[in-house]
Enzyme design. Sequence first.
Site, PDB file in Angstrom:
ATOM      1  N   HIS A   1      34.387   9.685  -9.489  1.00 56.83           N
ATOM      2  CA  HIS A   1      35.168   9.956  -8.273  1.00 56.83           C
ATOM      3  C   HIS A   1      36.345   9.011  -8.075  1.00 56.83           C
ATOM      4  O   HIS A   1      37.128   9.188  -7.155  1.00 56.83           O
ATOM      5  CB  HIS A   1      34.277   9.899  -7.030  1.00 56.83           C
ATOM      6  CG  HIS A   1      33.845   8.507  -6.687  1.00 56.83           C
ATOM      7  ND1 HIS A   1      32.806   7.885  -7.308  1.00 56.83           N
ATOM      8  CD2 HIS A   1      34.345   7.615  -5.808  1.00 56.83           C
ATOM      9  CE1 HIS A   1      32.669   6.678  -6.830  1.00 56.83           C
ATOM     10  NE2 HIS A   1      33.594   6.466  -5.920  1.00 56.83           N
TER      11      HIS A   1
HETATM   12  C1  UD1 Z   1      35.081   6.241  -0.818  1.00 52.84           C
HETATM   13  C2  UD1 Z   1      35.345   4.760  -1.091  1.00 52.84           C
HETATM   14  C3  UD1 Z   1      34.845   4.388  -2.470  1.00 52.84           C
HETATM   15  C4  UD1 Z   1      33.417   4.805  -2.671  1.00 52.84           C
HETATM   16  C5  UD1 Z   1      33.307   6.284  -2.385  1.00 52.84           C
HETATM   17  C6  UD1 Z   1      31.911   6.808  -2.567  1.00 52.84           C
HETATM   18  C7  UD1 Z   1      37.377   3.886  -0.044  1.00 52.84           C
HETATM   19  C8  UD1 Z   1      38.714   3.330  -0.354  1.00 52.84           C
HETATM   20  N1  UD1 Z   1      36.765   4.454  -1.076  1.00 52.84           N
HETATM   21  O1  UD1 Z   1      35.878   7.003  -1.709  1.00 52.84           O
HETATM   22  O2  UD1 Z   1      34.930   2.990  -2.629  1.00 52.84           O
HETATM   23  O3  UD1 Z   1      33.008   4.510  -3.990  1.00 52.84           O
HETATM   24  O4  UD1 Z   1      33.719   6.509  -1.031  1.00 52.84           O
HETATM   25  O5  UD1 Z   1      31.856   8.166  -2.290  1.00 52.84           O
HETATM   26  O6  UD1 Z   1      36.905   3.768   1.059  1.00 52.84           O
HETATM   27  N2  UD1 Z   1      35.142  14.118   1.295  1.00 52.84           N
HETATM   28  C9  UD1 Z   1      34.457  15.204   1.760  1.00 52.84           C
HETATM   29  N3  UD1 Z   1      33.291  14.976   2.431  1.00 52.84           N
HETATM   30  C10 UD1 Z   1      32.792  13.742   2.637  1.00 52.84           C
HETATM   31  C11 UD1 Z   1      33.505  12.650   2.158  1.00 52.84           C
HETATM   32  C12 UD1 Z   1      34.680  12.846   1.480  1.00 52.84           C
HETATM   33  O7  UD1 Z   1      34.861  16.344   1.600  1.00 52.84           O
HETATM   34  O8  UD1 Z   1      31.726  13.598   3.274  1.00 52.84           O
HETATM   35  C13 UD1 Z   1      36.426  14.351   0.596  1.00 52.84           C
HETATM   36  C14 UD1 Z   1      37.555  14.523   1.573  1.00 52.84           C
HETATM   37  O9  UD1 Z   1      38.475  15.393   1.031  1.00 52.84           O
HETATM   38  C15 UD1 Z   1      38.151  13.144   1.635  1.00 52.84           C
HETATM   39  C16 UD1 Z   1      38.020  12.741   0.188  1.00 52.84           C
HETATM   40  O10 UD1 Z   1      36.747  13.274  -0.214  1.00 52.84           O
HETATM   41  O11 UD1 Z   1      39.459  13.150   2.112  1.00 52.84           O
HETATM   42  C17 UD1 Z   1      38.048  11.280  -0.064  1.00 52.84           C
HETATM   43  O12 UD1 Z   1      37.111  10.643   0.803  1.00 52.84           O
HETATM   44  P1  UD1 Z   1      37.333   9.102   1.174  1.00 52.84           P
HETATM   45  O13 UD1 Z   1      36.264   8.624   2.058  1.00 52.84           O
HETATM   46  O14 UD1 Z   1      38.744   8.904   1.618  1.00 52.84           O
HETATM   47  O15 UD1 Z   1      37.231   8.383  -0.234  1.00 52.84           O
HETATM   48  P2  UD1 Z   1      36.155   8.539  -1.402  1.00 52.84           P
HETATM   49  O16 UD1 Z   1      36.866   9.059  -2.589  1.00 52.84           O
HETATM   50  O17 UD1 Z   1      34.930   9.241  -0.965  1.00 52.84           O
END
Ligand code: UD1
Length: 367
Positions: A206
């Site tokens: 991811h």
């Molecule tokens: C975040 C953390 C990362 C961690 C990861 C585990 C930061 C900078 N990064 O990255 O360190 O390893 O979580 O998962 O905080 N999304 C969904 N549903 C959810 C969560 C996320 O659809 O419940 C999608 C959304 O489109 C969102 C994207 O994933 O915008 C990214 O989510 P985000 O929390 O910004 O970062 P992660 O890539 O999950």
Amino acid sequence: MIKVLCIAGARPNFMKIAPIMRAFHAHPEIEPFLIHTGQHYDEKMSRLFFDELEIPKPDRNLGVHGGTPTTQTAAIMQAFEPVCKEYNPDMVLVVGDVNSTVACGLTAVHLGIPLIHVEAGLRSRDRTMPEEINRIVTDSISSLLFCSEPAGIINLGKEGRFGDNVYHVGNVMIDTLLTHLEKAKSLPTLTEMDVQPGNYGVMTLHRPSNVDNPETFARILDILDKVQSQYPVLFPIHPRTRKTAENFGLFDRMRKMPNLRLTEPLGYLEFLNLNAHAKFVMTDSGGIQEELTVLDVPCLTLRENTERPITCEQGTNVLVGSDPDRFFAAFNKIVDGTFRKTTVPPLWDGKAADRIAYVITTKWASR
Ligand code: UD1
């Protein structure tokens, strides 16, 4: 009573906050409250973990998610400020390195509230990772720093942080693993997924550096294609990875790999069960490197660096990037049974959260 606001926002926070909440609730001098920022919000990325890990329902959910790192961090700060003022805690505690960690940390110190950072001092030395920036900023504004491995103490020392505000307490995520391992292993996950113990791989992916770049993502899929021709591979796919794979036209390629089993993100217990019985795991996660070191399962890390060096020095972790030569050099040792065994790092013994509670109350008493 010491009033502590504890913050959790994203999936890797939940297994870290669970033992801390338990230890704080059991401590007569600590009054903990839990704030969920909302950064992760899907049923499978958040609520499932609260149920399985028996984390108390958050006292507040700030409901902030999505956006760029900047808009997300800013929105969490704005939402947390009034909540922090309302609770007026003695301390705010943050874990790990996600955007919620740094956002709530900055808010706390702006209000003059001492900040505690759990999993302090880890450094990948790769400033293109948002997590690295989050770690550096959070550590630099924290009053009390709890490290999971000796490298954390050394890194903080180099940045001028040492003395009686820096403690090596062990690894709270391993507290959670040890609490739940037997229960996880008793689940029928392997039968349900139709795999045999010790005869399959697991993959997670991811990181923006891997999944936001079509060339790198495709190179990893070339490796995966070869691997799945030898062993079944289970791939619980993160929502952002699924989105980018679809955008780059790579999702179909994965779907056509006959031995690759794509699943939704899994709960903690099922995922732990799969990892515990896997022949190998391919991942770009941070925490999984540590879990596999404790489980003595080979970890092929699809990154060029790690902030958790002890997993390479004495655990089962090998950094392979997205380079097929490095990957298969390590993979072949796993196949022929010559891959090294682990040594579990010091203080990864299930008692890290108790040590944190002890240090906080002792320091509070002597202030
Ligand atoms: C975040 C953390 C990362 C961690 C990861 C585990 C930061 C900078 N990064 O990255 O360190 O390893 O979580 O998962 O905080 N999304 C969904 N549903 C959810 C969560 C996320 O659809 O419940 C999608 C959304 O489109 C969102 C994207 O994933 O915008 C990214 O989510 P985000 O929390 O910004 O970062 P992660 O890539 O999950």
